[in-house]
Every structure is written in structure tokens, then in C-alpha cells.
Design a protein around this motif. Structure first.
Motif, PDB file in Angstrom:
ATOM      1  N   ASP A  55      -3.127  -1.162   6.598  1.00 45.15           N
ATOM      2  CA  ASP A  55      -2.068  -0.381   5.855  1.00 45.15           C
ATOM      3  C   ASP A  55      -0.809  -0.326   6.294  1.00 45.15           C
ATOM      4  O   ASP A  55       0.160  -0.606   5.613  1.00 45.15           O
ATOM      5  CB  ASP A  55      -2.832   1.033   6.111  1.00 45.15           C
ATOM      6  CG  ASP A  55      -3.914   1.427   5.099  1.00 45.15           C
ATOM      7  OD1 ASP A  55      -3.878   0.736   4.190  1.00 45.15           O
ATOM      8  OD2 ASP A  55      -4.424   2.688   5.399  1.00 45.15           O
ATOM      9  N   GLN A  56      -0.640  -0.482   7.672  1.00 48.22           N
ATOM     10  CA  GLN A  56       0.666  -0.801   8.481  1.00 48.22           C
ATOM     11  C   GLN A  56       1.196  -2.102   7.926  1.00 48.22           C
ATOM     12  O   GLN A  56       2.501  -2.053   7.553  1.00 48.22           O
ATOM     13  CB  GLN A  56       0.394  -0.652   9.926  1.00 48.22           C
ATOM     14  CG  GLN A  56       1.757  -0.945  10.658  1.00 48.22           C
ATOM     15  CD  GLN A  56       2.620   0.418  10.470  1.00 48.22           C
ATOM     16  OE1 GLN A  56       2.491   1.453  10.477  1.00 48.22           O
ATOM     17  NE2 GLN A  56       4.052   0.149  10.586  1.00 48.22           N
ATOM     18  N   ASP A  57       0.803  -3.047   7.825  1.00 46.52           N
ATOM     19  CA  ASP A  57       1.234  -4.325   7.575  1.00 46.52           C
ATOM     20  C   ASP A  57       1.791  -4.440   6.108  1.00 46.52           C
ATOM     21  O   ASP A  57       2.681  -5.013   5.693  1.00 46.52           O
ATOM     22  CB  ASP A  57       0.285  -5.445   7.713  1.00 46.52           C
ATOM     23  CG  ASP A  57      -0.155  -5.842   9.143  1.00 46.52           C
ATOM     24  OD1 ASP A  57       0.786  -5.127   9.837  1.00 46.52           O
ATOM     25  OD2 ASP A  57      -1.037  -6.438   9.549  1.00 46.52           O
ATOM     26  N   LEU A  58       0.964  -3.470   5.243  1.00 44.24           N
ATOM     27  CA  LEU A  58       1.375  -3.507   3.678  1.00 44.24           C
ATOM     28  C   LEU A  58       2.376  -2.085   3.431  1.00 44.24           C
ATOM     29  O   LEU A  58       2.383  -2.045   2.182  1.00 44.24           O
ATOM     30  CB  LEU A  58       0.166  -3.571   2.886  1.00 44.24           C
ATOM     31  CG  LEU A  58      -0.744  -4.761   2.873  1.00 44.24           C
ATOM     32  CD1 LEU A  58      -2.140  -4.685   2.213  1.00 44.24           C
ATOM     33  CD2 LEU A  58       0.164  -5.847   2.372  1.00 44.24           C
ATOM     34  N   THR A  59       2.775  -1.595   4.576  1.00 40.58           N
ATOM     35  CA  THR A  59       3.782  -0.681   4.277  1.00 40.58           C
ATOM     36  C   THR A  59       5.330  -1.310   4.273  1.00 40.58           C
ATOM     37  O   THR A  59       5.294  -1.947   5.420  1.00 40.58           O
ATOM     38  CB  THR A  59       3.484   0.708   5.337  1.00 40.58           C
ATOM     39  OG1 THR A  59       2.356   1.172   5.016  1.00 40.58           O
ATOM     40  CG2 THR A  59       4.662   1.539   4.947  1.00 40.58           C
TER      41      THR A  59
ATOM     42  N   ARG B  52       0.873  -1.092   0.006  1.00 41.63           N
ATOM     43  CA  ARG B  52       0.021   0.038   0.115  1.00 41.63           C
ATOM     44  C   ARG B  52       0.981   1.179  -0.002  1.00 41.63           C
ATOM     45  O   ARG B  52       0.571   2.261  -0.412  1.00 41.63           O
ATOM     46  CB  ARG B  52      -0.984   0.150   1.220  1.00 41.63           C
ATOM     47  CG  ARG B  52      -1.863  -1.290   1.189  1.00 41.63           C
ATOM     48  CD  ARG B  52      -3.133  -0.270   0.761  1.00 41.63           C
ATOM     49  NE  ARG B  52      -4.132  -1.329   0.943  1.00 41.63           N
ATOM     50  CZ  ARG B  52      -5.064  -1.860   1.892  1.00 41.63           C
ATOM     51  NH1 ARG B  52      -4.938  -1.232   3.197  1.00 41.63           N
ATOM     52  NH2 ARG B  52      -6.111  -2.704   1.821  1.00 41.63           N
ATOM     53  N   ALA B  53       2.126   1.234   0.740  1.00 40.06           N
ATOM     54  CA  ALA B  53       2.977   2.331   0.529  1.00 40.06           C
ATOM     55  C   ALA B  53       4.362   1.747   0.815  1.00 40.06           C
ATOM     56  O   ALA B  53       4.638   0.582   1.169  1.00 40.06           O
ATOM     57  CB  ALA B  53       2.465   3.105   2.158  1.00 40.06           C
TER      58      ALA B  53
END
Lengths: 80, 191
Positions: B186-190, A41-42
Motif C-alpha cells: 500500500d505504501q509503495d503504491l501511494t 492505491r492512494a
């Protein structure tokens, strides 16, 4: 998402494996895999900086913007 | 699969199971026992867990003291509302049971659990209206059928604000859980 990650292309050019790059960048293979497969995502600036440093490339070599195709206009006869 | 947990969790699981069995039996009683008249119906506080234990006048209704027509009216008004309230309370407890039945080592913050908390909140919300409906139907039945010399019998409706507030709070917790999980994702996929 219109941002495409081209990490695999740069890795092939640099002849570097996922394991080796993960070790040199200092992130887990799982996280690097998330990035490589476009599921991320980022991305942190620190990670991007480390990848560019180890691969000797620019951020633009890894990330590419591909606009998504616009939705066709709706036929007004279809109703609401 | 990990099924063990801390002693408090095990006790909580047992309590939830007892509540579940109690509500399920109460539902069966209201759905089958009362209309058939096989049980002596004293539906003063018929549904478990949601009843109030205020001191004051207690009025019970038994089948023997009513005409068949009155009994049918009673079952179709008070019985249906009571059954609705019991079933909604059962739905809420079932959601809690499913949450606490998950393996204890697994994080409880999952999309499935957020959905269950939301369902429990909605069920509590519905039970508040069902309780108000039951009380109203019961009071109306008594008011229409009971004559006490020298006393006036009327009825008022109490919406059960505290239960509605509890339902809203549970719904708010569900929304916070859902938002927190989105942030976690979101945190896991950053990287």
C-alpha cells in the motif's frame, strides 16, 4: 477500482510531458507513471495539490468516479 | 545473481544444509533401511532435531531380539510415525533453506517467503503430533512386548506442548509478515 485517473487527458490538454510534470510536481517518474496508469492505491493530498497547481486544474478533472457494474442476481435453482 | 552474504548468514546456510542432509538421510534410513533390516535399528530417538535428551531409562529395540511378526508391528507403528515426523521436520528445514538461499541483497519480506514461513510453521505443528504418535506407538510396543520381573510397564502420551507452541508462534510470524507486506505494498503504491 471505480476511481479512474484521467491524468493523461489533462496532460495532453496542457501539452506537458511525464518527465516535465514529474520534475515540476517533485515526485519520481516511476510514481507519476503508477498514478497515470491507474495502478496507484492512494494519492496524498500534497501530491494532488501539486499536480492541480502545475496543471491549473481541479481534482475532479484528474479523478473520475465510474460505478462498477453490479453483479447479476444469482439463480436460486443453482443451489448453494 | 548475488550469492554472497554476511559471515553469519553463510554459517547459517551451512548449518541449515547440514540439518537438511541429516534429516534426508534419516528419512531414507526410516523409509528403506529399517523395513529391510539392513541396518541395526535402535529407534530410541530416531529422528534428528526433534528428539529430547532427557536423562533416564533408555530402551532400544534391535531386529535380532524380535520375532518377524513383532518386527513388522514395530516398523508399521513406530517406523511410520518416525518417518512422518522426520519428513515434516525435513519440510520445515527445506522452507528455511529456501528462505536463506535467496540472494542476501534482496529483501526477505516477500509473499513467497511469508508462504514458506507459514509452511514451516505447519510442518513444525505436524511434527509435534508425529512425535507424540511415535512416542505413544513405541511405548505401547514396549508395554505389549517387554516383561520385566517385578516391574509394571505402562505408557503415557506427551503431546509436545512446546513444539506445538513453537508451530503456533511461527504461524503467527508468517501472518505478521503477510500483513506487513500488504502495508508495504500500500505504501509503495501511494504517490
Amino acid at each position: 477500482m471505480p476511481i479512474i485517473v484521467r491524468l493523461d487527458r489533462v496532460m495532453v490538454e496542457q501539452k506537458i510531458t511525464l518527465t516535465e510534470l514529474a520534475e515540476r510536481v517533485g515526485i519520481t517518474m516511476a510514481n507519476l507513471s503508477i498514478l497515470k496508469t491507474g495502478k496507484a492505491r492512494a494519492i496524498r493530498f500534497s501530491t494532488l495539490e501539486a499536480i492541480c497547481r502545475e496543471l491549473g486544474c481541479q481534482p475532479g478533472d484528474i479523478l473520475e468516479y465510474v460505478p462498477e457494474p453490479a453483479e447479476p442476481p444469482r439463480d436460486p435453482r443453482e443451489g448453494v | 545473481m548475488e550469492r554472497e552474504g554476511t559471515p553469519i548468514l553463510v554459517i547459517f546456510r551451512v548449518l541449515v544444509l547440514i540439518a537438511w542432509i541429516g534429516l534426508a538421510l534419516a528419512s531414507l534410513y526410516l523409509a528403506i533401511g529399517v523395513p529391510l533390516g539392513s541396518l541395526n535399528a535402535r529407534l530410541v530417538n530416531p529422528w534428528l532435531g526433534v528428539s529430547s535428551w532427557d536423562s533416564g531409562l533408555v530402551i532400544g529395540v534391535s531386529r535380532e531380539s524380535l520375532t518377524p511378526e513383532q518386527w513388522r508391528t514395530f516398523c508399521s507403528s513406530v517406523g511410520i510415525w518416525s518417518l512422518g515426523g522426520t519428513l515434516s521436520a525435513l519440510v520445515a528445514v527445506e522452507q528455511v533453506r529456501r528462505i536463506v538461499s535467496e540472494p542476501s541483497k534482496q529483501s526477505p519480506f516477500t509473499a513467497k517467503n511469508a508462504h514458506r514461513v507459514r509452511n514451516a510453521g505447519l510442518a513444525v505443528f505436524v511434527s509435534a503430533f508425529a512425535k507424540a504418535g511415535r512416542d505413544f506407538a513405541f511405548a505401547r510396543f514396549i508395554s505389549d512386548n517387554v516383561r520385566i520381573t517385578g516391574a509394571q510397564v505402562g505408557y503415557v502420551s506427551d503431546l509436545g506442548v512446546s513444539t506445538i507452541f513453537l508451530g503456533i508462534m511461527i504461524l503467527a510470524v508468517a501472518e505478521v509478515m503477510r500483513h506487513g507486506m500488504k502495508l508495504q505494498e500500500d505504501q509503495d503504491l501511494t504517490v
